[in-house]
Design an enzyme around this catalytic site. Structure first.
Site, PDB file in Angstrom:
ATOM      1  N   VAL A  11      10.722 -18.023   6.413  1.00  0.00           N
ATOM      2  CA  VAL A  11      10.940 -16.666   5.913  1.00  0.00           C
ATOM      3  C   VAL A  11      10.132 -16.419   4.640  1.00  0.00           C
ATOM      4  CG1 VAL A  11      12.665 -15.066   5.001  1.00  0.00           C
ATOM      5  CG2 VAL A  11      13.228 -16.519   6.953  1.00  0.00           C
ATOM      6  N   THR A 121      19.677 -15.396   4.910  1.00  0.00           N
ATOM      7  CA  THR A 121      20.868 -14.918   5.631  1.00  0.00           C
ATOM      8  C   THR A 121      22.104 -15.505   4.965  1.00  0.00           C
ATOM      9  OG1 THR A 121      19.596 -14.797   7.651  1.00  0.00           O
ATOM     10  CG2 THR A 121      21.993 -14.831   7.884  1.00  0.00           C
ATOM     11  N   PHE A 153      14.539  -9.566   9.619  1.00  0.00           N
ATOM     12  CA  PHE A 153      14.763  -9.571  11.075  1.00  0.00           C
ATOM     13  C   PHE A 153      13.529 -10.147  11.749  1.00  0.00           C
ATOM     14  CE2 PHE A 153      17.200  -5.995   9.255  1.00  0.00           C
ATOM     15  CZ  PHE A 153      18.480  -6.426   9.576  1.00  0.00           C
ATOM     16  N   GLU A 156      10.767 -15.987  14.716  1.00  0.00           N
ATOM     17  CA  GLU A 156       9.717 -16.997  14.638  1.00  0.00           C
ATOM     18  C   GLU A 156       8.797 -16.817  15.831  1.00  0.00           C
ATOM     19  OE1 GLU A 156      11.079 -21.001  13.983  1.00  0.00           O
ATOM     20  OE2 GLU A 156      12.486 -20.319  12.462  1.00  0.00           O
ATOM     21  N   LYS A 224      23.024  -8.195   9.094  1.00  0.00           N
ATOM     22  CA  LYS A 224      22.254  -9.355   9.544  1.00  0.00           C
ATOM     23  C   LYS A 224      23.092 -10.296  10.412  1.00  0.00           C
ATOM     24  CE  LYS A 224      19.249 -12.312  10.225  1.00  0.00           C
ATOM     25  NZ  LYS A 224      18.261 -13.072   9.543  1.00  0.00           N
ATOM     26  N   ASN A 228      22.540 -10.892  14.581  1.00  0.00           N
ATOM     27  CA  ASN A 228      22.249 -12.181  15.218  1.00  0.00           C
ATOM     28  C   ASN A 228      23.379 -12.613  16.147  1.00  0.00           C
ATOM     29  OD1 ASN A 228      19.746 -12.439  14.150  1.00  0.00           O
ATOM     30  ND2 ASN A 228      20.159 -14.250  12.910  1.00  0.00           N
ATOM     31  N   GLY A 273      18.960 -19.116  30.748  1.00  0.00           N
ATOM     32  CA  GLY A 273      18.218 -20.365  30.599  1.00  0.00           C
ATOM     33  C   GLY A 273      19.103 -21.471  30.078  1.00  0.00           C
ATOM     34  N   CYS A 280      18.563 -20.011  13.433  1.00  0.00           N
ATOM     35  CA  CYS A 280      19.247 -18.766  13.059  1.00  0.00           C
ATOM     36  C   CYS A 280      20.469 -18.492  13.929  1.00  0.00           C
ATOM     37  CB  CYS A 280      18.269 -17.611  13.129  1.00  0.00           C
ATOM     38  SG  CYS A 280      16.860 -17.884  12.062  1.00  0.00           S
TER      39      CYS A 280
HETATM   40  C1  UGA Z   1      16.428 -14.625  15.421  1.00  0.00           C
HETATM   41  C2  UGA Z   1      16.511 -13.089  15.552  1.00  0.00           C
HETATM   42  O1  UGA Z   1      16.005 -12.701  16.818  1.00  0.00           O
HETATM   43  C3  UGA Z   1      15.711 -12.417  14.424  1.00  0.00           C
HETATM   44  O2  UGA Z   1      15.876 -11.013  14.503  1.00  0.00           O
HETATM   45  C4  UGA Z   1      16.226 -12.928  13.079  1.00  0.00           C
HETATM   46  O3  UGA Z   1      15.520 -12.364  11.998  1.00  0.00           O
HETATM   47  C5  UGA Z   1      16.073 -14.431  13.027  1.00  0.00           C
HETATM   48  O4  UGA Z   1      16.830 -15.015  14.108  1.00  0.00           O
HETATM   49  C6  UGA Z   1      16.624 -14.926  11.710  1.00  0.00           C
HETATM   50  O5  UGA Z   1      17.835 -14.816  11.495  1.00  0.00           O
HETATM   51  O6  UGA Z   1      15.852 -15.337  10.857  1.00  0.00           O
HETATM   52  P1  UGA Z   1      14.613 -16.457  16.094  1.00  0.00           P
HETATM   53  O7  UGA Z   1      15.621 -17.471  15.673  1.00  0.00           O
HETATM   54  O8  UGA Z   1      13.212 -16.601  15.611  1.00  0.00           O
HETATM   55  O9  UGA Z   1      15.073 -14.991  15.637  1.00  0.00           O
HETATM   56  O10 UGA Z   1      14.544 -16.479  17.669  1.00  0.00           O
HETATM   57  P2  UGA Z   1      15.010 -15.533  18.861  1.00  0.00           P
HETATM   58  O11 UGA Z   1      13.840 -14.843  19.406  1.00  0.00           O
HETATM   59  O12 UGA Z   1      16.184 -14.720  18.477  1.00  0.00           O
HETATM   60  O13 UGA Z   1      15.476 -16.642  19.912  1.00  0.00           O
HETATM   61  C7  UGA Z   1      16.593 -17.485  19.627  1.00  0.00           C
HETATM   62  C8  UGA Z   1      16.896 -18.388  20.808  1.00  0.00           C
HETATM   63  O14 UGA Z   1      17.419 -17.625  21.889  1.00  0.00           O
HETATM   64  C9  UGA Z   1      15.686 -19.126  21.382  1.00  0.00           C
HETATM   65  O15 UGA Z   1      16.063 -20.461  21.664  1.00  0.00           O
HETATM   66  C10 UGA Z   1      15.361 -18.372  22.658  1.00  0.00           C
HETATM   67  O16 UGA Z   1      14.759 -19.187  23.636  1.00  0.00           O
HETATM   68  C11 UGA Z   1      16.755 -17.936  23.098  1.00  0.00           C
HETATM   69  N1  UGA Z   1      16.760 -16.738  23.950  1.00  0.00           N
HETATM   70  C12 UGA Z   1      16.294 -15.555  23.482  1.00  0.00           C
HETATM   71  C13 UGA Z   1      17.293 -16.820  25.231  1.00  0.00           C
HETATM   72  O17 UGA Z   1      17.751 -17.895  25.683  1.00  0.00           O
HETATM   73  N2  UGA Z   1      17.322 -15.682  26.009  1.00  0.00           N
HETATM   74  C14 UGA Z   1      16.875 -14.496  25.560  1.00  0.00           C
HETATM   75  O18 UGA Z   1      16.949 -13.493  26.315  1.00  0.00           O
HETATM   76  C15 UGA Z   1      16.327 -14.416  24.262  1.00  0.00           C
END
Ligand code: UGA
Length: 469
Positions: A11, A121, A153, A156, A224, A228, A273, A280
């Protein structure tokens, strides 16, 4: 504006580099000197698309610098962003000692008044505690400190895009001055008037400017955690549907597509999945549960989402065990280690649990990931690290796909099928096309999607209800 960023993690680095990118003078610091050393050498301690280029560009433009001298960094900024990690404690609470340490540092080392912005957060009411801490540690100081909350928000893997082209910017403030400063900081982004756009090579797609939401500090903090946790709920719901699909012979991909077409539901975050990971979602849900419990709110909805997520790996391994019979001495390749594509982050990554469980079962584990090998090596030094997916496949009795890197879709799967001892793929992210995989000779298992033969067998084995007899 002169800005200090405390914390050079995912971040902090993105925030610091992007604030410099939109024209501010930024100094970033971290109490881990090794990170600062790496940055001084022109490298990054993390992988994040576009970040390296932004850092190099802004260091050269003298808008961005890094220092391990914490007092010097604190004195630089009129505004200080706190981007310090809040890892989970054993009881699920967020560890806020880093934020407390930052308050002490700011209060004692400042030589001017500051706006202190929480970006980390944190649980609701942390802003009040931060404000109190600044007052206590700085009781002999002649300077004043305002506090604001500006949750990030950033996802990664697309954090730079999210920073420069956000959907919303939330600022939680307690006074007009803080609001004006934050509006000024984000002006180029709010108007979408960027000096340049490294993500789109200056050819940004037309998009509505982001909404600026001004709230109380408590509400901003809650937005926030609530966001999440809601994303986690959505994923667990999709995974619950996947389990029902598998039992009843439906296809989760079709079901969630049908659901997502309803604008009230939306298609995002319904991908079934092996579960959500990363630093996060899992920790924020946990912290939100703890927070609710402390104030006596029924949080069983969140606990169920967490429970469903914890059981994903178990279900996936049960499917693998069904295909392989036993794991002992089997050669198993894991394709993908990062918790999601386009990052090297393996914190709470489902692949890490897969590796642990397979090693417990005494399987021979080999792995490949385009970015996350070094970080995984530090955790599992004795497994086999492969140079590419073809080496991983050579002699393997099963491949488990744990991260949906786009490049895995483009592999020469016919070649992989020939290289494997047994062409078996367990696709934990439903990335691959079943019919194509079967065409090149694979036994293929996805999540929440059965083959036609499996679906028919499942249907035939289903007991008829009394009314249907
Ligand atoms: C998450 C939030 O999406 C961000 O908005 C937030 O700012 C961030 O946390 C944070 O708090 O800093 P991030 O952890 O980078 O972002 O990843 P995500 O894209 O949210 O994915 C999280 C997990 O969920 C991953 O393992 C991904 O594979 C899984 N996922 C995501 C699923 O299994 N299915 C989905 O439909 C989407």
């Amino acid at each position: 504006m002169r800005i200090t960023v405390l914390g050079c993690g995912y971040v902090g680095l993105v925030t610091g580099a992007c604030l410099a990118e939109i024209g501010h003078s930024v100094v970033c610091t971290d109490n881990d000197e090794s990170k600062i050393d790496i940055l001084h050498q022109g490298a990054l301690p993390i992988y994040e698309p576009h970040l390296q280029e932004i850092v190099v560009h802004n260091v050269a433009a003298k808008r961005l610098s890094f220092t391990a001298d914490l007092p010097e960094a604190v004195r630089f900024g009129d505004v200080i962003f706190i981007c310090i990690g809040t890892p989970p404690l054993h009881n699920g609470d967020s560890d806020l000692s880093g934020i407390d340490g930052a308050a002490r540092l700011i209060a004692q080392e400042s030589r001017s008044s500051k706006l202190v912005i929480e970006k980390s957060t944190v649980p609701v009411q942390s802003g009040q505690k931060l404000s109190r801490a600044l007052g206590i540690y700085g009781r002999n100081s002649q300077w004043s400190f305002s506090v604001a909350s500006n949750p990030e928000f950033l996802r990664e893997g697309s954090a730079v895009l999210d920073f420069l082209h956000p959907d919303r910017i939330v600022i939680g403030v307690g006074d007009q001055g803080s609001q004006l400063l934050l509006r000024e900081i984000y002006r180029p982004i709010l108007r979408q008037e960027l000096l340049r756009c490294p993500v789109h090579d200056d050819d940004c797609p037309q998009k509505n400017p982001p909404e600026l939401l001004v709230t109380s500090i408590n509400s901003a903090e809650l937005i926030k955690h609530a966001s999440n946790s809601f994303l986690a709920l959505k994923i667990s719901y999709a995974n619950l549907i996947a389990d029902i699909c598998e039992s009843m012979g439906a296809n989760v991909e079709e079901v969630v597509r049908g659901m997502g077409l309803d604008p009230r539901i939306g298609p995002a975050f319904l991908k079934a999945g092996i579960g959500f990971g990363g630093f996060c979602l899992p920790k924020d849900v946990q912290a939100f549960i703890r927070l609710g419990e402390k104030v006596g709110v029924d949080v069983s909805l969140l606990k169920d989402a967490e429970h469903i997520n914890r059981r994903r790996i178990e279900g996936f391994l049960a499917k693998a065990a069904h295909a392989l019979w036993t794991f002992k001495d089997k050669h198993i390749g894991i394709l993908g280690l990062a918790f999601k594509p386009n990052t090297d982050d393996i914190r709470f990554a489902p692949a890490m649990e897969l590796i642990s469980r397979l090693l417990e079962e005494r399987a021979h584990v080999s792995v490949y990931d385009p970015q996350a090998m070094d970080k995984t090596r530090a955790l599992f030094p004795s497994i086999r690290y492969c140079a590419d997916p073809y080496q991983l496949a050579d002699g393997a009795e099963a491949l488990m796909l744990a991260t949906e890197w786009a490049e895995f879709k483009e592999l020469d799967w016919a070649r992989i099928s020939r290289l494997m001892q047994r062409p078996l793929v367990l696709d934990g992210r439903n990335l691959l096309d079943r019919s194509e995989m079967e065409r090149v000779g694979f036994e293929y298992h996805g999540v929440g999607v059965l083959s036609t033969a499996e679906a028919e067998a499942r249907c035939a084995a289903m007991p008829l209800s009394p009314g249907a007899r």
